[in-house]
Design a protein around this motif. Structure first.
Motif, PDB file in Angstrom:
ATOM      1  N   LEU A 214       0.894  -1.152   0.000  1.00 15.80           N
ATOM      2  CA  LEU A 214       0.000   0.000   0.000  1.00 15.80           C
ATOM      3  C   LEU A 214       0.934   1.203   0.000  1.00 15.80           C
ATOM      4  O   LEU A 214       1.643   1.461   0.972  1.00 15.80           O
ATOM      5  CB  LEU A 214      -0.903   0.027   1.244  1.00 15.80           C
ATOM      6  N   PHE A 215       0.956   1.929  -1.126  1.00 17.97           N
ATOM      7  CA  PHE A 215       1.915   3.013  -1.312  1.00 17.97           C
ATOM      8  C   PHE A 215       1.174   4.344  -1.192  1.00 17.97           C
ATOM      9  O   PHE A 215       0.388   4.713  -2.054  1.00 17.97           O
ATOM     10  CB  PHE A 215       2.566   2.858  -2.687  1.00 17.97           C
ATOM     11  N   ILE A 216       1.418   5.043  -0.078  1.00 17.31           N
ATOM     12  CA  ILE A 216       0.708   6.292   0.192  1.00 17.31           C
ATOM     13  C   ILE A 216       1.579   7.467  -0.225  1.00 17.31           C
ATOM     14  O   ILE A 216       2.743   7.542   0.158  1.00 17.31           O
ATOM     15  CB  ILE A 216       0.389   6.415   1.697  1.00 17.31           C
ATOM     16  N   SER A 217       1.030   8.383  -1.019  1.00 13.69           N
ATOM     17  CA  SER A 217       1.840   9.508  -1.477  1.00 13.69           C
ATOM     18  C   SER A 217       0.951  10.672  -1.879  1.00 13.69           C
ATOM     19  O   SER A 217      -0.187  10.497  -2.288  1.00 13.69           O
ATOM     20  CB  SER A 217       2.677   9.063  -2.677  1.00 13.69           C
ATOM     21  N   HIS A 218       1.500  11.876  -1.753  1.00 10.32           N
ATOM     22  CA  HIS A 218       0.746  13.026  -2.248  1.00 10.32           C
ATOM     23  C   HIS A 218       1.228  13.364  -3.660  1.00 10.32           C
ATOM     24  O   HIS A 218       0.681  14.248  -4.299  1.00 10.32           O
ATOM     25  CB  HIS A 218       0.940  14.228  -1.320  1.00 10.32           C
ATOM     26  N   ASP A 219       2.251  12.632  -4.130  1.00  7.52           N
ATOM     27  CA  ASP A 219       2.839  12.968  -5.419  1.00  7.52           C
ATOM     28  C   ASP A 219       2.279  12.079  -6.533  1.00  7.52           C
ATOM     29  O   ASP A 219       2.626  10.910  -6.668  1.00  7.52           O
ATOM     30  CB  ASP A 219       4.356  12.803  -5.336  1.00  7.52           C
ATOM     31  N   LEU A 220       1.418  12.665  -7.341  1.00  5.30           N
ATOM     32  CA  LEU A 220       0.713  11.867  -8.343  1.00  5.30           C
ATOM     33  C   LEU A 220       1.630  11.331  -9.428  1.00  5.30           C
ATOM     34  O   LEU A 220       1.398  10.243  -9.961  1.00  5.30           O
ATOM     35  CB  LEU A 220      -0.396  12.707  -8.979  1.00  5.30           C
ATOM     36  N   SER A 221       2.679  12.079  -9.780  1.00  3.31           N
ATOM     37  CA  SER A 221       3.555  11.588 -10.848  1.00  3.31           C
ATOM     38  C   SER A 221       4.278  10.328 -10.397  1.00  3.31           C
ATOM     39  O   SER A 221       4.479   9.406 -11.183  1.00  3.31           O
ATOM     40  CB  SER A 221       4.599  12.628 -11.245  1.00  3.31           C
ATOM     41  N   VAL A 222       4.667  10.289  -9.125  1.00  7.36           N
ATOM     42  CA  VAL A 222       5.341   9.106  -8.596  1.00  7.36           C
ATOM     43  C   VAL A 222       4.379   7.914  -8.605  1.00  7.36           C
ATOM     44  O   VAL A 222       4.700   6.837  -9.104  1.00  7.36           O
ATOM     45  CB  VAL A 222       5.856   9.372  -7.163  1.00  7.36           C
ATOM     46  N   VAL A 223       3.195   8.132  -8.090  1.00  8.52           N
ATOM     47  CA  VAL A 223       2.190   7.067  -8.036  1.00  8.52           C
ATOM     48  C   VAL A 223       1.891   6.549  -9.444  1.00  8.52           C
ATOM     49  O   VAL A 223       1.794   5.349  -9.672  1.00  8.52           O
ATOM     50  CB  VAL A 223       0.912   7.594  -7.347  1.00  8.52           C
ATOM     51  N   ALA A 224       1.802   7.472 -10.386  1.00  6.12           N
ATOM     52  CA  ALA A 224       1.504   7.084 -11.763  1.00  6.12           C
ATOM     53  C   ALA A 224       2.559   6.135 -12.307  1.00  6.12           C
ATOM     54  O   ALA A 224       2.278   5.280 -13.136  1.00  6.12           O
ATOM     55  CB  ALA A 224       1.408   8.326 -12.647  1.00  6.12           C
ATOM     56  N   HIS A 225       3.791   6.286 -11.829  1.00  7.69           N
ATOM     57  CA  HIS A 225       4.870   5.465 -12.370  1.00  7.69           C
ATOM     58  C   HIS A 225       5.034   4.112 -11.703  1.00  7.69           C
ATOM     59  O   HIS A 225       5.517   3.184 -12.323  1.00  7.69           O
ATOM     60  CB  HIS A 225       6.201   6.228 -12.307  1.00  7.69           C
ATOM     61  N   LEU A 260      -5.269  15.981 -11.128  1.00  5.12           N
ATOM     62  CA  LEU A 260      -4.352  15.700 -12.233  1.00  5.12           C
ATOM     63  C   LEU A 260      -4.028  16.963 -13.011  1.00  5.12           C
ATOM     64  O   LEU A 260      -2.888  17.180 -13.422  1.00  5.12           O
ATOM     65  CB  LEU A 260      -4.963  14.659 -13.185  1.00  5.12           C
ATOM     66  N   SER A 261      -5.019  17.815 -13.183  1.00  7.82           N
ATOM     67  CA  SER A 261      -4.794  19.021 -13.983  1.00  7.82           C
ATOM     68  C   SER A 261      -3.857  19.998 -13.296  1.00  7.82           C
ATOM     69  O   SER A 261      -3.268  20.858 -13.937  1.00  7.82           O
ATOM     70  CB  SER A 261      -6.123  19.715 -14.276  1.00  7.82           C
ATOM     71  N   ALA A 262      -3.731  19.878 -11.974  1.00 10.18           N
ATOM     72  CA  ALA A 262      -2.915  20.846 -11.221  1.00 10.18           C
ATOM     73  C   ALA A 262      -1.434  20.488 -11.212  1.00 10.18           C
ATOM     74  O   ALA A 262      -0.616  21.270 -10.757  1.00 10.18           O
ATOM     75  CB  ALA A 262      -3.431  20.961  -9.791  1.00 10.18           C
ATOM     76  N   ILE A 263      -1.067  19.306 -11.720  1.00 10.15           N
ATOM     77  CA  ILE A 263       0.343  18.928 -11.730  1.00 10.15           C
ATOM     78  C   ILE A 263       1.057  19.757 -12.786  1.00 10.15           C
ATOM     79  O   ILE A 263       0.690  19.735 -13.952  1.00 10.15           O
ATOM     80  CB  ILE A 263       0.509  17.436 -12.083  1.00 10.15           C
ATOM     81  N   PRO A 264       2.092  20.516 -12.386  1.00 12.34           N
ATOM     82  CA  PRO A 264       2.773  21.360 -13.368  1.00 12.34           C
ATOM     83  C   PRO A 264       3.511  20.514 -14.406  1.00 12.34           C
ATOM     84  O   PRO A 264       4.242  19.601 -14.066  1.00 12.34           O
ATOM     85  CB  PRO A 264       3.768  22.171 -12.537  1.00 12.34           C
ATOM     86  N   SER A 265       3.300  20.818 -15.676  1.00 14.18           N
ATOM     87  CA  SER A 265       3.914  20.054 -16.755  1.00 14.18           C
ATOM     88  C   SER A 265       5.382  20.416 -16.927  1.00 14.18           C
ATOM     89  O   SER A 265       5.784  21.555 -16.744  1.00 14.18           O
ATOM     90  CB  SER A 265       3.171  20.332 -18.057  1.00 14.18           C
TER      91      SER A 265
ATOM     92  N   ILE B 265      13.205  11.831 -13.276  1.00 15.66           N
ATOM     93  CA  ILE B 265      11.900  12.399 -12.948  1.00 15.66           C
ATOM     94  C   ILE B 265      10.764  11.569 -13.537  1.00 15.66           C
ATOM     95  O   ILE B 265      10.797  11.240 -14.715  1.00 15.66           O
ATOM     96  CB  ILE B 265      11.798  13.826 -13.517  1.00 15.66           C
ATOM     97  N   PRO B 266       9.762  11.235 -12.732  1.00 15.37           N
ATOM     98  CA  PRO B 266       8.604  10.540 -13.302  1.00 15.37           C
ATOM     99  C   PRO B 266       7.798  11.504 -14.179  1.00 15.37           C
ATOM    100  O   PRO B 266       7.405  12.571 -13.717  1.00 15.37           O
ATOM    101  CB  PRO B 266       7.790  10.120 -12.072  1.00 15.37           C
ATOM    102  N   LYS B 267       7.611  11.124 -15.433  1.00 16.23           N
ATOM    103  CA  LYS B 267       6.875  12.008 -16.343  1.00 16.23           C
ATOM    104  C   LYS B 267       5.478  11.471 -16.599  1.00 16.23           C
ATOM    105  O   LYS B 267       5.309  10.287 -16.855  1.00 16.23           O
ATOM    106  CB  LYS B 267       7.626  12.145 -17.671  1.00 16.23           C
ATOM    107  N   LEU B 268       4.519  12.365 -16.560  1.00  8.14           N
ATOM    108  CA  LEU B 268       3.136  11.910 -16.703  1.00  8.14           C
ATOM    109  C   LEU B 268       2.779  11.525 -18.124  1.00  8.14           C
ATOM    110  O   LEU B 268       1.847  10.772 -18.348  1.00  8.14           O
ATOM    111  CB  LEU B 268       2.172  12.995 -16.222  1.00  8.14           C
ATOM    112  N   ASP B 269       3.518  12.032 -19.113  1.00  8.73           N
ATOM    113  CA  ASP B 269       3.151  11.692 -20.486  1.00  8.73           C
ATOM    114  C   ASP B 269       3.806  10.389 -20.956  1.00  8.73           C
ATOM    115  O   ASP B 269       3.569   9.943 -22.069  1.00  8.73           O
ATOM    116  CB  ASP B 269       3.439  12.853 -21.451  1.00  8.73           C
ATOM    117  N   ASP B 270       4.624   9.781 -20.105  1.00  7.84           N
ATOM    118  CA  ASP B 270       5.174   8.470 -20.452  1.00  7.84           C
ATOM    119  C   ASP B 270       5.275   7.615 -19.190  1.00  7.84           C
ATOM    120  O   ASP B 270       6.308   7.558 -18.544  1.00  7.84           O
ATOM    121  CB  ASP B 270       6.547   8.636 -21.121  1.00  7.84           C
TER     122      ASP B 270
END
Ligand SMILES: Nc1ncnc2c1ncn2[C@@H]1O[C@H](COP(=O)(O)OP(=O)(O)OP(=O)(O)O)[C@@H](O)[C@H]1O
Ligand code: SF4
Ligand SMILES: [Mg+2]
Lengths: 330, 340
Positions: A214-225, A260-265, B265-270
């Motif tokens: 169970l991986f708890i995080s506030h960082d969506l990019s990390v979780v996504a990976h 998701l929209s608030a994550i800076p690109s 860096i984890p990238k959301l587009d990949d």
């Protein structure tokens, strides 16, 4: 045999607090009405903003927060536990199987413990080894698996960097051979390169030992990976849960979409698409009526403040609680 | 050409410690133009905060500035040699007057025993010649500007009564109330949730436009940099290794360290891209490597050169510099190819 290692039904974690002008008793529903299953071998992500109840949910599963309502069943294929009612020998046996990875072992433990003591403690407390030699051998094995320098076992953790401290935590959590681990903000304070290193370590340990996370995080990019399945929390409730890619490609709850929209690109030319949420997260002491998100939701309609949406399946393995999830084009 | 607002040349900062003298910042140079946002990135301990504090001469008592270090501030037709300032009134001018700072932890900016209003008024009266009444009205106006609802009520509250997002806004309001020419923002949104971060970044960008204020924006989050900065400087172990327009550096990084950061860096587009850490650990500041500071971890290391000589900043394009022998070599062979 069920394939769920953790099965949560109608879970509530409520804390009584005394507050207000007249010392009235109130109840904070830190976690309320949660229904999810975690399958064996999953890397299960839990995201949400601060105060949303992520840590409380993780602790409840480990029987480290009071289970006020509902039930949690733990079944690693060897034994089945009703987490709420565990006592004595059963509780000890459960603790061996389900462990927490501390965010910072130095802050959580006595500064006088050496790295070896920190890692060995679960073995010693649960009396899992025959003698000191066996304990030391086990500590050395797990330390080298976590790529810790064996020479460092005699030192004190204050001398170590954030990445090394995290490895110490991971080694300690793994030393008793658990099946299930809660990693709460394990990479939160780390630089990106060290973060990548720790995430890779967790993933390889998972494969090697067939662990469930169970991986708890506030960082969506990390979780996504790193996660297979992701659940999103808001104000004590889970509002959406789906396989990783489905959630990030096509969120079905307006809160997930906003998050998701608030994550800076990383692309300087990407126009900011951040969906503006009005106001701040309401206090969990007096959560809004109906859908708890209605006070900030850009799509709220009168029904949302009157009626709490049901937790329902909207797609394959995709669950959401929003009245209008079918019609919204997020 | 317009004179830069700030010009930093060969900034070297050392600290006397029990273990000896350590070099936290080594020969760092950069300019910030009026109204420009410069992003400063690098790992923990790379010297970002020490660099930022130098602009206000705010480093601790054990600080030694290198003899060639020079920080020049051009404001109101005056040229200020920051590191030579000693008089309290001169220092005040660069600490909260022409330059002001917001921190990662808003509690650090506020005294807990004073109301937000009292502190803002005092700061204002210290830097601008205004009456108590005027100070109050400027403060309330500023609180409202940063999106704090019911500003007159908040004016009389204490910081601990506000939520994290509100505190951050109150701190920004205080830092901006004196209309500084340069804002130093050290991880201003790191402690905030993403939805609140988006609000605060929006606000800062609006204020840059309105006041033509420049920002030195420190963060470890390259996504935030991509969205707010015009230019970016990458630091490693107290040294600047790459600098340029945010587009050029992020889309086409030249330094092996910057390239390494991008791969980690984890990238959301990949979502399937592997996360690749930079090998090895950051050396201790007590054991700074010879030659290129990054050579102990570099994958493009050139034998006989990188561990001996120090690479200098070289122009990659008009708007992009890098300090790396491998990058230089590649550049030279490319130009040769182009000319032949
Ligand atoms: N007063 C001081 N005395 C001794 N060493 C110091 C002092 N202040 C800073 N340092 C050291 O200087 C180096 C650079 O620190 P600095 O705080 O600038 O890093 P940073 O890039 O801001 O890191 P972070 O991302 O963690 O904020 C570090 O090794 C730090 O320990
Ligand atoms: S100068 Fe050499 S060691 Fe330094 S970054 Fe370039 S190639 Fe690597
Ligand atoms: Mg810093």
């Amino acid at each position: 045999m069920s394939e769920n290692i953790v099965s949560i039904k109608g879970l509530g974690v409520h804390y009584p607090i005394v507050g207000g002008w007249f010392g009235e008793k109130k109840i904070v529903k830190a976690v309320d009405n949660i229904n999810i299953d975690i399958k064996r071998g999953q890397f299960f992500g839990l995201v949400g903003e601060s105060g949303s109840g992520k840590t409380t949910l993780g602790r409840a599963i480990l029987q480290a927060a009071p289970i006020s309502k509902g039930e949690i069943t733990f079944n690693d294929g060897e034994r089945k536990f009703d987490v709420k009612s565990l006592k004595n020998q059963d509780l000890l046996d459960f603790r061996r199987r389900a462990q927490l990875i501390f965010q910072d072992p130095y802050a959580a433990l006595s500064p006088r413990m050496t790295v070896r003591d920190i890692i060995a403690e679960p073995l010693e407390v649960m009396k899992l080894t025959e003698n000191k030699e066996e304990t030391n051998q086990r500590v050395r094995d797990i330390a080298s698996e976590c790529r810790l320098n064996i020479e460092h076992l005699r030192r004190f953790p204050h001398a170590f960097s954030g990445g090394q401290r995290q490895r110490i935590s991971i080694a300690r959590a793994l030393v008793a051979n658990p099946d299930f681990l809660v990693a709460d903000e394990s990479v939160a304070a780390l630089d990106v390169s060290i973060q990548a290193d720790i995430l890779n370590l967790l993933k390889s340990l998972q494969k090697e030992h067939g662990l469930t996370f169970l991986f708890i995080s506030h960082d969506l990019s990390v979780v996504a990976h790193v996660c297979d399945v992701v659940a999103v929390m808001y104000l004590g409730q889970i509002v959406e849960m789906a396989p990783n890619k489905a959630l990030f490609r096509k969120p079905r709850h307006p809160y997930t979409a906003a998050l998701l929209s608030a994550i800076p690109s990383l692309d300087p030319d990407a126009e900011s698409q951040a969906i503006k949420l009005e106001g701040e997260i309401p206090s969990p002491l007096s959560p809004p009526s109906g859908c708890r998100f209605h006070t900030r939701c850009p799509h709220a309609k009168p029904r949302c403040s009157e009626e709490a949406p049901e937790w329902r399946q909207i797609d394959e393995e995709h669950f959401v609680s929003c009245h209008f999830a079918d019609e919204l084009n997020l | 050409m317009v004179a830069p607002l700030v010009s930093v040349r060969d900034l070297t900062v050392q600290f006397n410690t029990d273990e000896g003298r350590i070099t936290a910042v080594n020969k760092v140079s950069f300019d910030i133009g009026p109204g420009e946002v410069l992003g400063l990135v690098g790992e923990s301990g790379s010297g970002k905060s020490v660099t930022a504090k130098s602009l206000m001469k705010l480093n601790a008592g054990n600080t030694v500035y290198g003899p060639d270090s020079k920080i020049t501030l051009n404001v109101d037709d005056k040229e200020i040699d920051v590191l030579s300032l000693t008089k309290p009134e001169d220092l005040l001018y660069i600490r909260g007057g022409a330059v002001s700072m917001v921190f990662q932890e808003p509690m650090a900016s506020f005294a807990p025993a004073l109301t937000i209003g009292k502190q803002m008024s005092e700061t204002l009266r210290l830097h601008l010649k205004v009456s108590k009444k005027e100070a109050k009205s400027i403060a309330i106006d500023m609180l409202a500007r940063v999106g704090i609802s019911d500003a007159p009520t908040r004016f009389d509250q204490y910081v601990f009564e506000l939520s994290g997002g509100m505190r951050q806004r109150a701190m920004i309001a205080m830092a901006l109330s004196t209309k500084p020419k340069l804002l130093i923002a050290d991880e201003p949104t790191t402690a905030l949730d993403v939805t609140i971060q988006a609000q605060v970044l929006d606000l800062m960008q609006d204020l840059v436009e309105e006041y033509q204020m420049a920002i030195l924006f420190i963060t470890h989050d390259l996504g935030v940099i991509a969205q707010v900065a015009d230019r970016i400087t990458v630091m490693y172990l107290g040294q600047h290794v790459e600098t340029g327009s945010v587009r050029s550096v992020l889309n086409n990084p030249q330094h092996p360290y910057t390239k390494g950061l991008m791969k980690a860096i984890p990238k959301l587009d990949d979502l399937d891209a592997p996360l690749t850490p930079i090998p090895g650990d950051i050396p201790s500041p007590l054991e700074r490597p010879n030659g290129c500071v990054f050579h102990t971890r570099c994958s493009e290391f050139i034998e006989g050169q990188c561990s001996i000589n120090e690479p200098e900043m070289k122009l990659v394009t008009n708007e992009h510099d890098v300090a790396c022998f491998a990058a230089e070599k590649l550049l030279n062979s490319n130009t040769q190819e182009a000319t032949s």
